[in-house]
Design a protein around this motif. Structure first.
Motif, PDB file in Angstrom:
ATOM      1  N   LEU A   1       0.821  -1.215   0.000  1.00  0.00           N
ATOM      2  CA  LEU A   1       0.000   0.000   0.000  1.00  0.00           C
ATOM      3  C   LEU A   1       0.854   1.264   0.000  1.00  0.00           C
ATOM      4  O   LEU A   1       1.831   1.355   0.738  1.00  0.00           O
ATOM      5  CB  LEU A   1      -0.893   0.039   1.246  1.00  0.00           C
ATOM      6  N   ILE A   2       0.455   2.210  -0.834  1.00  0.00           N
ATOM      7  CA  ILE A   2       1.043   3.552  -0.723  1.00  0.00           C
ATOM      8  C   ILE A   2      -0.119   4.432  -0.270  1.00  0.00           C
ATOM      9  O   ILE A   2      -0.987   4.798  -1.069  1.00  0.00           O
ATOM     10  CB  ILE A   2       1.609   4.023  -2.074  1.00  0.00           C
ATOM     11  N   ILE A   3      -0.158   4.694   1.037  1.00  0.00           N
ATOM     12  CA  ILE A   3      -1.328   5.386   1.592  1.00  0.00           C
ATOM     13  C   ILE A   3      -1.086   6.890   1.633  1.00  0.00           C
ATOM     14  O   ILE A   3      -0.050   7.358   2.108  1.00  0.00           O
ATOM     15  CB  ILE A   3      -1.629   4.859   3.015  1.00  0.00           C
ATOM     16  N   ASN A   4      -2.061   7.629   1.128  1.00  0.00           N
ATOM     17  CA  ASN A   4      -2.021   9.082   1.240  1.00  0.00           C
ATOM     18  C   ASN A   4      -2.830   9.485   2.469  1.00  0.00           C
ATOM     19  O   ASN A   4      -3.808   8.808   2.820  1.00  0.00           O
ATOM     20  CB  ASN A   4      -2.611   9.719  -0.021  1.00  0.00           C
ATOM     21  N   PRO A   5      -2.411  10.592   3.129  1.00  0.00           N
ATOM     22  CA  PRO A   5      -3.066  10.949   4.401  1.00  0.00           C
ATOM     23  C   PRO A   5      -4.578  11.142   4.293  1.00  0.00           C
ATOM     24  O   PRO A   5      -5.299  10.957   5.269  1.00  0.00           O
ATOM     25  CB  PRO A   5      -2.395  12.272   4.794  1.00  0.00           C
ATOM     26  N   ASN A   6      -5.063  11.511   3.112  1.00  0.00           N
ATOM     27  CA  ASN A   6      -6.506  11.769   2.973  1.00  0.00           C
ATOM     28  C   ASN A   6      -7.287  10.580   2.419  1.00  0.00           C
ATOM     29  O   ASN A   6      -8.456  10.719   2.052  1.00  0.00           O
ATOM     30  CB  ASN A   6      -6.743  12.972   2.057  1.00  0.00           C
ATOM     31  N   ASP A   7      -6.641   9.433   2.349  1.00  0.00           N
ATOM     32  CA  ASP A   7      -7.310   8.274   1.741  1.00  0.00           C
ATOM     33  C   ASP A   7      -8.492   7.782   2.570  1.00  0.00           C
ATOM     34  O   ASP A   7      -8.470   7.815   3.806  1.00  0.00           O
ATOM     35  CB  ASP A   7      -6.317   7.112   1.573  1.00  0.00           C
ATOM     36  N   LYS A   8      -9.484   7.290   1.856  1.00  0.00           N
ATOM     37  CA  LYS A   8     -10.608   6.584   2.481  1.00  0.00           C
ATOM     38  C   LYS A   8     -10.393   5.106   2.136  1.00  0.00           C
ATOM     39  O   LYS A   8     -10.325   4.747   0.958  1.00  0.00           O
ATOM     40  CB  LYS A   8     -11.952   7.047   1.911  1.00  0.00           C
ATOM     41  N   ILE A   9     -10.262   4.299   3.168  1.00  0.00           N
ATOM     42  CA  ILE A   9      -9.874   2.896   2.968  1.00  0.00           C
ATOM     43  C   ILE A   9     -10.925   1.981   3.592  1.00  0.00           C
ATOM     44  O   ILE A   9     -11.336   2.194   4.740  1.00  0.00           O
ATOM     45  CB  ILE A   9      -8.506   2.611   3.642  1.00  0.00           C
ATOM     46  N   ILE A  10     -11.328   0.964   2.844  1.00  0.00           N
ATOM     47  CA  ILE A  10     -12.256  -0.013   3.430  1.00  0.00           C
ATOM     48  C   ILE A  10     -11.572  -1.374   3.523  1.00  0.00           C
ATOM     49  O   ILE A  10     -10.873  -1.785   2.594  1.00  0.00           O
ATOM     50  CB  ILE A  10     -13.570  -0.117   2.608  1.00  0.00           C
ATOM     51  N   ASP A  11     -11.739  -2.036   4.671  1.00  0.00           N
ATOM     52  CA  ASP A  11     -11.271  -3.424   4.815  1.00  0.00           C
ATOM     53  C   ASP A  11     -12.518  -4.303   4.857  1.00  0.00           C
ATOM     54  O   ASP A  11     -13.339  -4.211   5.779  1.00  0.00           O
ATOM     55  CB  ASP A  11     -10.431  -3.591   6.090  1.00  0.00           C
ATOM     56  N   ILE A  12     -12.665  -5.125   3.834  1.00  0.00           N
ATOM     57  CA  ILE A  12     -13.880  -5.937   3.671  1.00  0.00           C
ATOM     58  C   ILE A  12     -13.687  -7.283   4.372  1.00  0.00           C
ATOM     59  O   ILE A  12     -12.765  -8.019   4.050  1.00  0.00           O
ATOM     60  CB  ILE A  12     -14.186  -6.099   2.165  1.00  0.00           C
ATOM     61  N   GLY A  13     -14.552  -7.580   5.323  1.00  0.00           N
ATOM     62  CA  GLY A  13     -14.383  -8.780   6.155  1.00  0.00           C
ATOM     63  C   GLY A  13     -13.283  -8.499   7.164  1.00  0.00           C
ATOM     64  O   GLY A  13     -12.318  -9.246   7.278  1.00  0.00           O
ATOM     65  N   CYS A  14     -13.457  -7.409   7.932  1.00  0.00           N
ATOM     66  CA  CYS A  14     -12.348  -6.910   8.779  1.00  0.00           C
ATOM     67  C   CYS A  14     -12.065  -7.810   9.983  1.00  0.00           C
ATOM     68  O   CYS A  14     -11.028  -7.662  10.627  1.00  0.00           O
ATOM     69  CB  CYS A  14     -12.636  -5.487   9.243  1.00  0.00           C
ATOM     70  N   GLY A  15     -12.965  -8.742  10.283  1.00  0.00           N
ATOM     71  CA  GLY A  15     -12.734  -9.639  11.417  1.00  0.00           C
ATOM     72  C   GLY A  15     -12.500  -8.846  12.689  1.00  0.00           C
ATOM     73  O   GLY A  15     -13.219  -7.886  12.985  1.00  0.00           O
ATOM     74  N   ALA A  16     -11.441  -9.208  13.418  1.00  0.00           N
ATOM     75  CA  ALA A  16     -11.165  -8.553  14.707  1.00  0.00           C
ATOM     76  C   ALA A  16     -10.490  -7.201  14.552  1.00  0.00           C
ATOM     77  O   ALA A  16     -10.112  -6.580  15.542  1.00  0.00           O
ATOM     78  CB  ALA A  16     -10.315  -9.450  15.574  1.00  0.00           C
TER      79      ALA A  16
ATOM     80  N   SER B   1     -17.895  -6.549  17.326  1.00  0.00           N
ATOM     81  CA  SER B   1     -17.792  -6.079  18.716  1.00  0.00           C
ATOM     82  C   SER B   1     -16.367  -6.271  19.236  1.00  0.00           C
ATOM     83  O   SER B   1     -15.842  -5.415  19.953  1.00  0.00           O
ATOM     84  CB  SER B   1     -18.871  -6.705  19.601  1.00  0.00           C
ATOM     85  N   ASN B   2     -15.694  -7.348  18.835  1.00  0.00           N
ATOM     86  CA  ASN B   2     -14.276  -7.511  19.212  1.00  0.00           C
ATOM     87  C   ASN B   2     -13.399  -6.445  18.564  1.00  0.00           C
ATOM     88  O   ASN B   2     -12.491  -5.894  19.188  1.00  0.00           O
ATOM     89  CB  ASN B   2     -13.780  -8.907  18.805  1.00  0.00           C
TER      90      ASN B   2
END
Ligand code: SAM
Length: 258
Positions: A31-46, A74-75
């Motif tokens: 990942l090259i993340i920019n400070p203003n990025d909107k990021i989704i983790d699908i199936g984020c688990g814990a 909830s975890n």
């Protein structure tokens, strides 16, 4: 398979094992993340990856953790309590409560292979991604996931029964075509395969064995057979003829929305 109660607990232990850590590292390296990025983790688990993502953005960015399991969310909420730039979305991936073109990045680990209507989930992911967004997914080639050391016939019976736990056993083989059909470009697959010959508290094999044992009992395998299998694996490990293999694949792509 639903990741609640005992299975949710075991899954969270797998996420904290060396396998979970190395998957997150593989994603973060890409990942090259920019400070203003909107990021989704699908199936984020814990939510272990959410914390790393939340640290990489600033007030203009945001992280979304999506998971349908109340138990997992909830975890994850407890784990992420220090971060006010994470929002949890409790839903399936085929219905995401975000507007079109919201996110710059979508990550996902060992999730899409469990989604029956995976094409709808990928289409929905495309909808909430901006053009040029980066998609990164890790899914397991389940045909190559397995324990060695138990008696062959019983071992095969247990592994056959475990197949029902996941509906897209070989998703990484099919994902490039699916992504290409949706307009993703520069699609690449990379092997993250590994082998384990000794188990310790940090080993995914330790928890994967319990996941299998738990699940196959719901598929008609008797308690006695499961106990025999576990005992045979233990003996094999003591005698230096034990092995566990897994073949996760990292798939990355960029979205070209016309
Ligand atoms: C094997 S766990 C992986 C969790 C996490 N990504 C990790 O690496 O630790 C799979 C996750 O996918 C979630 N899941 C199952 N069906 C889903 C769906 N239709 N949409 C989104 N997530 C789903 C489960 O609740 C579970 O938390």
């Amino acid at each position: 398979m639903e990741f609640n109660n005992d299975l949710g607990r075991l899954q969270r232990l797998v996420a904290l094992s060396s396998a979970g850590i190395s998957r997150r590292q593989a994603i973060l390296k890409k990942l090259i993340i920019n400070p203003n990025d909107k990021i989704i983790d699908i199936g984020c688990g814990a939510g272990d990856l959410l914390i790393d993502l939340a640290k990489a953005i600033d007030s203009g960015g945001h992280v979304y953790g999506l998971d349908p399991s109340e138990d997992q969310i909830s975890n994850a909420s407890i784990k992420c309590t220090e971060f006010n730039n994470i929002t949890f979305l409790k839903s399936n991936a085929d219905k995401i409560d975000l507007s079109d073109n919201t996110c710059n990045v979508a990550t996902s680990t060992q999730t899409f292979e469990y989604i029956k209507n995976v094409d709808d989930a990928l289409m929905e992911t495309k909808r909430i991604l901006k053009s040029g967004a980066y998609f990164i997914n890790i899914s397991v080639l389940w045909d190559y996931f397995g324990f060695y050391g138990a008696e062959k016939k019983l071992n095969e019976k247990i592994h056959d029964a475990f197949k029902a736990h996941c509906c897209h056993q070989m998703l990484p083989m099919e994902l490039p075509g699916k992504l290409s059909d949706l307009g993703f470009i520069n699609i690449k697959n990379k092997s993250l395969s590994f082998i384990i010959t000794h188990r310790d508290q940090n080993s995914p094999a330790k928890y994967a064995e319990d996941v299998i044992a738990f699940f196959v009992k719901s598929q008609g395998i008797s308690e006695t057979e499961v106990n025999d299998w576990k005992e045979q694996i233990n003996r094999a490990e003591k005698e230096g003829r034990f092995g566990f293999t897994s073949f996760p694949v990292l798939t990355e792509a960029f979205l070209n929305k016309i």
